[in-house]
Design an enzyme around this catalytic site. Sequence first.
Site, PDB file in Angstrom:
ATOM      1  N   CYS A  95      -2.866   8.613  22.515  1.00 44.97           N
ATOM      2  CA  CYS A  95      -2.755   7.407  21.706  1.00 44.97           C
ATOM      3  C   CYS A  95      -1.277   7.030  21.646  1.00 44.97           C
ATOM      4  O   CYS A  95      -0.462   7.792  21.132  1.00 44.97           O
ATOM      5  CB  CYS A  95      -3.300   7.740  20.321  1.00 44.97           C
ATOM      6  SG  CYS A  95      -3.149   6.409  19.149  1.00 44.97           S
ATOM      7  N   CYS A 102       5.907  -2.108  12.704  1.00 47.25           N
ATOM      8  CA  CYS A 102       5.011  -3.209  13.088  1.00 47.25           C
ATOM      9  C   CYS A 102       5.247  -4.381  12.150  1.00 47.25           C
ATOM     10  O   CYS A 102       5.335  -4.204  10.944  1.00 47.25           O
ATOM     11  CB  CYS A 102       3.554  -2.754  13.006  1.00 47.25           C
ATOM     12  SG  CYS A 102       2.385  -4.046  13.476  1.00 47.25           S
ATOM     13  N   CYS A 109      -2.257   0.059   6.246  1.00 49.56           N
ATOM     14  CA  CYS A 109      -1.704   0.796   7.386  1.00 49.56           C
ATOM     15  C   CYS A 109      -0.296   1.312   7.097  1.00 49.56           C
ATOM     16  O   CYS A 109       0.567   0.562   6.636  1.00 49.56           O
ATOM     17  CB  CYS A 109      -1.690  -0.139   8.599  1.00 49.56           C
ATOM     18  SG  CYS A 109      -0.816   0.532  10.015  1.00 49.56           S
ATOM     19  N   GLU A 154       2.069  -3.547  17.273  1.00 53.82           N
ATOM     20  CA  GLU A 154       1.078  -4.508  17.772  1.00 53.82           C
ATOM     21  C   GLU A 154       1.354  -4.735  19.267  1.00 53.82           C
ATOM     22  O   GLU A 154       2.333  -5.398  19.632  1.00 53.82           O
ATOM     23  CB  GLU A 154       1.192  -5.806  16.952  1.00 53.82           C
ATOM     24  CG  GLU A 154       0.449  -6.996  17.526  1.00 53.82           C
ATOM     25  CD  GLU A 154      -0.991  -6.703  17.945  1.00 53.82           C
ATOM     26  OE1 GLU A 154      -1.797  -6.238  17.137  1.00 53.82           O
ATOM     27  OE2 GLU A 154      -1.307  -6.950  19.136  1.00 53.82           O
ATOM     28  N   SER A 185      -5.618  -2.127  21.655  1.00 51.60           N
ATOM     29  CA  SER A 185      -6.143  -2.608  20.379  1.00 51.60           C
ATOM     30  C   SER A 185      -5.167  -3.616  19.786  1.00 51.60           C
ATOM     31  O   SER A 185      -3.968  -3.371  19.728  1.00 51.60           O
ATOM     32  CB  SER A 185      -6.299  -1.419  19.424  1.00 51.60           C
ATOM     33  OG  SER A 185      -6.688  -1.874  18.141  1.00 51.60           O
ATOM     34  N   SER A 208      -9.020  -5.527  15.982  1.00 45.37           N
ATOM     35  CA  SER A 208      -9.078  -5.026  14.607  1.00 45.37           C
ATOM     36  C   SER A 208      -9.550  -6.161  13.711  1.00 45.37           C
ATOM     37  O   SER A 208      -8.775  -7.043  13.358  1.00 45.37           O
ATOM     38  CB  SER A 208      -7.691  -4.557  14.161  1.00 45.37           C
ATOM     39  OG  SER A 208      -7.316  -3.439  14.931  1.00 45.37           O
ATOM     40  N   LEU A 209     -10.811  -6.125  13.358  1.00 39.29           N
ATOM     41  CA  LEU A 209     -11.380  -7.208  12.543  1.00 39.29           C
ATOM     42  C   LEU A 209     -11.272  -6.836  11.061  1.00 39.29           C
ATOM     43  O   LEU A 209     -10.627  -7.522  10.290  1.00 39.29           O
ATOM     44  CB  LEU A 209     -12.846  -7.440  12.945  1.00 39.29           C
ATOM     45  CG  LEU A 209     -13.519  -8.622  12.259  1.00 39.29           C
ATOM     46  CD1 LEU A 209     -12.926  -9.936  12.735  1.00 39.29           C
ATOM     47  CD2 LEU A 209     -15.031  -8.592  12.486  1.00 39.29           C
ATOM     48  N   CYS A 326      -1.239   6.539  12.838  1.00 36.09           N
ATOM     49  CA  CYS A 326      -1.004   5.238  12.206  1.00 36.09           C
ATOM     50  C   CYS A 326       0.352   5.181  11.539  1.00 36.09           C
ATOM     51  O   CYS A 326       0.567   4.436  10.615  1.00 36.09           O
ATOM     52  CB  CYS A 326      -2.131   4.888  11.250  1.00 36.09           C
ATOM     53  SG  CYS A 326      -2.361   6.119   9.985  1.00 36.09           S
TER      54      CYS A 326
HETATM   55  N1  SAH Z   1      -1.716  -2.788  15.912  1.00 34.12           N
HETATM   56  C1  SAH Z   1      -2.904  -2.622  16.632  1.00 34.12           C
HETATM   57  C2  SAH Z   1      -3.051  -1.238  17.239  1.00 34.12           C
HETATM   58  C3  SAH Z   1      -2.639  -0.054  16.429  1.00 34.12           C
HETATM   59  S1  SAH Z   1      -3.593   0.378  15.018  1.00 34.12           S
HETATM   60  C4  SAH Z   1      -4.105  -2.954  15.793  1.00 34.12           C
HETATM   61  O1  SAH Z   1      -3.943  -3.089  14.592  1.00 34.12           O
HETATM   62  O2  SAH Z   1      -5.174  -3.103  16.354  1.00 34.12           O
HETATM   63  C5  SAH Z   1      -5.130   0.969  15.670  1.00 34.12           C
HETATM   64  C6  SAH Z   1      -6.285   0.813  14.655  1.00 34.12           C
HETATM   65  O3  SAH Z   1      -6.086   1.663  13.512  1.00 34.12           O
HETATM   66  C7  SAH Z   1      -6.447  -0.580  14.095  1.00 34.12           C
HETATM   67  O4  SAH Z   1      -7.800  -0.951  14.095  1.00 34.12           O
HETATM   68  C8  SAH Z   1      -5.940  -0.400  12.678  1.00 34.12           C
HETATM   69  O5  SAH Z   1      -6.397  -1.392  11.837  1.00 34.12           O
HETATM   70  C9  SAH Z   1      -6.432   0.967  12.331  1.00 34.12           C
HETATM   71  N2  SAH Z   1      -5.781   1.641  11.211  1.00 34.12           N
HETATM   72  C10 SAH Z   1      -4.541   1.463  10.719  1.00 34.12           C
HETATM   73  N3  SAH Z   1      -4.310   2.317   9.687  1.00 34.12           N
HETATM   74  C11 SAH Z   1      -5.427   3.051   9.532  1.00 34.12           C
HETATM   75  C12 SAH Z   1      -5.807   4.113   8.640  1.00 34.12           C
HETATM   76  N4  SAH Z   1      -4.978   4.573   7.721  1.00 34.12           N
HETATM   77  N5  SAH Z   1      -7.034   4.652   8.783  1.00 34.12           N
HETATM   78  C13 SAH Z   1      -7.884   4.194   9.721  1.00 34.12           C
HETATM   79  N6  SAH Z   1      -7.584   3.205  10.590  1.00 34.12           N
HETATM   80  C14 SAH Z   1      -6.374   2.634  10.486  1.00 34.12           C
HETATM   81 FE1  SF4 Z   2       0.366  -3.247  12.758  1.00 34.73          FE
HETATM   82 FE2  SF4 Z   2      -2.030  -2.464  13.631  1.00 34.73          FE
HETATM   83 FE3  SF4 Z   2      -0.912  -1.317  11.467  1.00 34.73          FE
HETATM   84 FE4  SF4 Z   2      -1.799  -3.833  11.313  1.00 34.73          FE
HETATM   85  S1  SF4 Z   2      -3.026  -1.993  11.684  1.00 34.73           S
HETATM   86  S2  SF4 Z   2       0.166  -3.091  10.536  1.00 34.73           S
HETATM   87  S3  SF4 Z   2      -1.312  -4.576  13.352  1.00 34.73           S
HETATM   88  S4  SF4 Z   2      -0.159  -1.221  13.535  1.00 34.73           S
END
Ligand code: SAH
Ligand code: SF4
Length: 336
Positions: A95, A102, A109, A154, A185, A208-209, A326
């Site tokens: 990963c 970000c 997150c 991102e 993602s 990421s919805l 994350c």
């Molecule tokens: N920035 C991109 C890719 C990195 S995050 C994105 O947001 O898609 C990868 C995935 O982890 C995303 O779906 C994000 O929303 C999720 N994520 C972030 N923090 C998390 C957490 N604490 N627990 C579970 N999923 C999390």
């Molecule tokens: Fe950035 Fe993905 Fe975290 Fe959202 S979930 S803050 S886009 S790393």
Amino acid sequence: MNLENLDNLLKEEKPFRRQQVMRAIFRELITNWDEATNLSLQLREKIKDTCSLDINSRIFESKDKNTIKALITLQDGKQIETVLMLHTGNRSTVCVSSQVGCPIGCLFCATGKMGFFRDLTVYEILEQVLFFARYLKSKGDKQITNIVFMGMGEPFLNYDNVLSAVRIINNGHCFNIGSRKISISTSGIIEGIEKMANEDMQVNLSISLHAPNNALREAIMPINSKYSIEKLIGAVDAYIDKTSRKVMYEYVMLKGVNDTLECAEELVRLFRKKSLCMINLIIYNPTGDFEPSDDETVKGFKNFLETHGLFVTQRYEFGQAINAACGQLASSRIKK
Ligand code: SAH
Ligand code: SF4
């Protein structure tokens, strides 16, 4: 590691040199330029001066030793996380991070909370993969089989570097990982989705919805005020029309926030009849302000979606990837 001067040095060389050098680093996994014996002594000496192959890292293993995180310190002292997950069989996923921090600032997150520092270079993205390729080799000639861009940052805000790194990961002279084994993602950067539709590579796309309506999504993902759910799904539909590829919508289950029956109903309305859209329910790894949904709630939610014809997965490994990557490690170190 510091390969930023490499392209510059290779500009003066014949084109096949570049392939030799890339192969030495990313396939033969040399850790010292003296091992690159097919390069001329003169070139080796030149490269040695500015291109360090040492990776500055600290490693953290999970108790069962199946998840290994690495905290890598870059040349400017910034730190990024990367994670290796060992699955049953010979499968293993790395990963990777695409940025330091970000700028999207999702409220749930850890990376989002630490703010944004900078994009990673192509070689800094590759350094993460290289670290675990070397690690696996040292454990007895195992290889990385899958790559997910689910670490910090991102990916579509660093589109060109991410795609250049993907091409090298994919290249038969380098890591040789098939594009179908690579997933990106995104929080929903529409320009990136549109560009991906026109790439000549079959990389998997995840979105990421995390919420089924604009009000709720905007409350947890500020990016939604720029790209609404309608625009986002529209862009993904166009991508699917163009590529005929499946797309994974990620949905992190937040207790009392997006795990209600109404949310499930709204999701069904959004994705009914979309046979190439999958919903992946992620178990939330708590980082402060939210709590994970109860097991029972997740089960009921999943069941409801499936009963109404949606394709649902609940792949543990994604949650695991995210738990590990994350940004919790890097951000806790920044706080310190
Ligand atoms: N920035 C991109 C890719 C990195 S995050 C994105 O947001 O898609 C990868 C995935 O982890 C995303 O779906 C994000 O929303 C999720 N994520 C972030 N923090 C998390 C957490 N604490 N627990 C579970 N999923 C999390
Ligand atoms: Fe950035 Fe993905 Fe975290 Fe959202 S979930 S803050 S886009 S790393």
